[in-house]
Design a protein around this motif. Structure first.
Motif, mmCIF file in Angstrom:
data_model
loop_
_atom_site.group_PDB
_atom_site.id
_atom_site.type_symbol
_atom_site.label_atom_id
_atom_site.label_comp_id
_atom_site.label_asym_id
_atom_site.label_seq_id
_atom_site.Cartn_x
_atom_site.Cartn_y
_atom_site.Cartn_z
ATOM 1 N N GLN A 1 1.969 1.602 -3.541
ATOM 2 C CA GLN A 1 0.945 2.327 -4.218
ATOM 3 C C GLN A 1 0.987 3.705 -4.143
ATOM 4 O OE1 GLN A 1 -2.707 0.311 -3.658
ATOM 5 N NE2 GLN A 1 -3.807 1.898 -4.986
ATOM 6 N N ASP B 1 3.570 5.673 -5.749
ATOM 7 C CA ASP B 1 3.665 5.490 -7.408
ATOM 8 C C ASP B 1 2.421 6.459 -7.984
ATOM 9 O OD1 ASP B 1 5.924 3.818 -7.412
ATOM 10 O OD2 ASP B 1 4.549 2.072 -7.539
ATOM 11 N N ASP B 2 1.260 6.392 -7.244
ATOM 12 C CA ASP B 2 0.157 6.898 -7.677
ATOM 13 C C ASP B 2 -0.361 8.307 -7.195
ATOM 14 O OD1 ASP B 2 -0.028 4.615 -8.967
ATOM 15 O OD2 ASP B 2 -1.518 3.816 -7.675
ATOM 16 N N SER C 1 0.864 -1.277 -0.065
ATOM 17 C CA SER C 1 -0.150 0.026 0.056
ATOM 18 C C SER C 1 0.931 1.159 -0.069
ATOM 19 C CB SER C 1 -0.794 -0.065 1.294
ATOM 20 O OG SER C 1 -0.209 -0.189 2.457
#
Length: 736
Positions: A57, A60-61, A54
């Motif tokens: 993520q 990255d996002d 998590s």
């Protein structure tokens, strides 16, 4: 000098003053109780709050982390406001990504410098009243909105300090700054077990942890190089789970529409594993200690389902000290001593919150255990008396209870105003005054303990002369603490009241109080307190001046009691001083029974003192006391009267009032600051260890310098006082 230059100079001066006060605060509050953790500590925390997947993520996002750095964070910030704005955005982005929508509003990073933040103050110095840079605003069962602002230490989960420099010039000032924020948080959130915050220094971050054993902080780490650790720290410091934040969730409040606490419950577990819930009495308490290190006593007034009021006392006992549970069990049924209903021991330990250290100061207690004791409730502190008879009855029964404890080989060791309570209304003789707080009490061998007298233990204002002398006696000659030290403390309590209060329980006018010698007994330096107390006992004019300063309503019943009690303490103190070096020439060390001739008279001592009080009580019953008589003007200063202590580092720290563990407080102590005259400071919680001077003979007289140095540094009035104290010293030398 131009106006801008003047402003800059003034700002520099203020910053230096503030840094000096922060160092004083650090010394007063933490002393050597500061340690540095291993570098791995910060990465081991809050691992369960976010998985590696998590976090990857998010990085990255989210758009917050690009090309190996946090994109919002300026590379070369020139103003702290830039960092505050960037960090608030980063922290809120992390909170929103990892928490549910329902909890977004419960935690939010806020720039405390541009929002209305209620800072409060520490002691008398506004220089120690600044707000943090960023706070994580919180709502929930343990948080309440300040009455005078929308944001304050009562409704935050954590603080974030900011520095533009990656390596602060003065690391101790940074520790002190974070300690000040932690102190406020403990006071305003009385169910805190620990407080954690972070300091951001450019691109580096350091984690701070504060608990009742002191502070621990991590080496700084680069948040660009270790974003995973930074994210987990933010999630831990903004957690919805109150235990994760360091709060004791056995105490819960109901929060009203205005953000104020309107009701609450306290859960406790009896020794037989029965779980009991009590309702908090919201208009009385809690009482909290204000120091960071030490027992951290918090007392809650609660009500049972049957309507009976009790006191629940939470405090932290050092690993090498016994809890008072065993002693309270031993004194069940004893008149004039607080009575225990139930207890929880070993609730939680400081070492459960901490990491292994790589640097630890000397004489640091590394572990404390939280204890909860439920006790019967009594009246308020003895200083809440409303008549002469009530005051004398309460103090008389407390002294009788002290004798009963001694008969069971227990010595209290912390006799003070707040450890003597008024009995319940219509209490029988023996329970009109109640001794509480046995957490410093110790088992004795008859009239004395095996523990040496220690100026750091107890309440400074009421410490005996021999306890104060322990500061500079050679260790081999420091005597064991005995019952006479407590009896002398009772005298200082008595004198404190009759010189500082009217017979109906009101404080003497403030201008009067400042001129009374009694306020100088709280001097942070043991030498000074010793000299002033000895002058009060020994100088022939002291008795006259004290009598002249008394409210007329005391004199009919208490004049003789004051003079006789003072003479008793003078005799005992003189004899102890004469005997303290007994055996030095023959043995090279003190004789093991040097005070035996005094301690053998234990029954006579108590009978003599209780007889004094019984006589005064008889007079109180017969006298027509005019408690509204006008108050006399104070006598002119003379050789035996000492001025109030000058402002010192200790006065910048909120005074430490001894916990009235089984009293029913009438106000919430977290609602404001204390005003002069201050409550006595509890040295067990705030040990004061001023540097020793090389010139021992002037130290022992309570002086800082030799006469020549003193003349250069002191104004004439203080030079005169030093001369007086020097005479006292020379007189004391003749004893030895």
């Amino acid at each position: 000098m131009s106006s801008s230059d003047s402003t800059s100079s003034s700002s520099t001066h203020n910053n230096k003053e503030r840094e000096g006060l922060l160092r004083d605060l650090l010394s007063q509050e933490l002393g050597a109780a500061i340690s540095v953790s291993s570098d791995a500590w910060k990465s081991s925390l809050y691992v369960e709050l976010a998985s590696e997947g998590s976090i990857k993520q998010y990085l990255d996002d989210s758009g917050e982390y690009k090309d190996g750095r946090w994109s919002r964070l300026p590379k070369f910030p020139t103003r702290k406001s830039q960092l505050r704005e960037s960090l608030c955005g980063m922290i809120n982005s992390i909170i929103r990504f990892f928490s549910s929508k329902e909890t977004h509003a419960a935690r939010k990073a806020v720039d405390a410098r541009v929002n209305s933040f209620y800072r409060g103050s520490i002691g008398s110095s506004n220089a120690l009243s600044s707000s943090p840079d960023i706070v994580i605003k919180a709502s929930g069962p343990s948080f309440s909105t300040p009455r005078v602002a929308s944001l304050g230490f009562s409704n935050i989960a954590a603080c974030v300090g900011i520095s533009l420099k990656e390596a602060p010039a003065d690391e101790s000032a940074q520790v002190a700054e974070m300690a000040m924020y932690a102190k406020h948080t403990f006071i305003q959130q009385p169910n805190r077990n620990f407080v954690r915050s972070i300091a951001v220094m450019g691109r580096k971050v350091r984690l701070f942890h504060f608990d009742r054993s002191g502070t621990q902080y991590s080496p700084p780490f680069d948040i660009h190089e270790d974003p995973h650790a930074f994210i987990r720290l933010i999630l831990g410091l903004s957690s919805i789970d109150e235990r994760t934040l360091g709060l004791d969730d056995t105490i819960q409040w109901t929060i009203g529409p205005d953000g104020q606490k309107v009701a609450g419950t306290l859960k406790t577990v009896r020794p037989d594993s029965t779980v009991v819930f009590y309702d908090l009495v919201m208009d009385r308490g809690p009482f909290t200690r204000t120091s960071l290190c030490g027992r951290g006593t918090t007392c809650w007034v609660v009500r049972t389902a049957d309507g009976e009021e009790l006191i629940v006392k939470d405090y932290w006992v050092a690993e090498d000290q016994p809890s008072e549970v065993g002693l309270l069990d031993e004194v069940k049924g004893l008149s004039g001593v607080c009575q225990m209903v139930s207890y929880e021991d070993n609730r939680v330990r400081v070492k459960d919150f901490r990491a292994e250290t790589i640097a630890l100061g000397d004489d640091v207690t590394s572990n404390r255990t939280k204890i909860r004791i439920v006790m019967k409730a009594y009246g308020p502190s003895i200083e809440s008396f409303t008549s002469v008879a009530q005051f004398l009855s309460a103090l008389r029964d407390a002294i009788a209870a002290h004798k009963a404890l001694l008969d069971r080989n227990i010595i209290h060791r912390d006799i003070s105003l707040n450890n003597i309570l008024l009995g319940l209304e219509d209490a029988n003789e023996g329970n009109r005054g109640v001794l509480i707080d046995l957490d410093l009490a110790i088992k004795s061998f008859g009239p004395l303990t095996e523990i040496p007298a220690d100026f750091r233990m107890g309440t400074r204002t009421f410490q005996s002369l021999m306890v104060l002398r322990s500061y500079d006696l050679q260790p081999a000659f420091i005597p064991e603490y005995d019952y006479l030290d407590d009896i002398e403390a009772f005298f200082w309590v008595f004198a404190y009241i009759v010189l500082g209060y009217t017979p109906d329980g009101h404080r003497m006018p403030e201008h009067k109080s400042r001129e009374l010698t009694v306020w100088s007994w709280n001097d942070s330096h043991p030498h000074h307190a010793l000299a002033k107390k000895w002058a009060f006992l020994n100088a022939p004019s002291a008795a006259y001046e004290a009598e002249a300063a008394m409210h007329p309503g005391w004199k009919a019943t208490c004049r003789d009691l004051f003079l006789e009690f003072r003479e008793f303490v003078h005799e005992i103190s003189y004899e102890k001083q004469r005997l303290v070096y007994n055996g030095r020439k023959e043995l090279g060390r003190p004789a093991p029974d040097r005070f035996a001739s005094l301690l053998a008279k234990v029954d006579d001592h108590y009978a003599r003192i209780l007889g004094m009080f019984d006589t005064a009580l008889k007079k109180a019953g017969e006298a027509d006391i005019d408690e509204s008589a006008s108050i006399p003007f104070p006598p002119a200063p003379s050789a035996s009267s000492s001025p109030s202590p000058q402002p010192s580092a200790s006065e910048y720290v909120e005074p430490e009032a001894t916990a009235s563990a089984t009293s029913l407080p009438t106000t919430n102590p977290t609602g404001g600051s204390l005003t002069l005259p201050v409550k006595p400071e509890t040295l067990a919680e705030q040990p004061v260890t001023p540097p020793r001077n090389s010139k021992r003979r002037y130290d022992e007289a309570g002086l800082d310098d030799s006469p020549v140095e003193s003349k250069r540094r002191c104004p004439p009035s203080r030079r005169a006082l030093r001369g007086i104290l020097s005479s006292v010293y020379e007189y004391c030398r003749s004893w030895l």
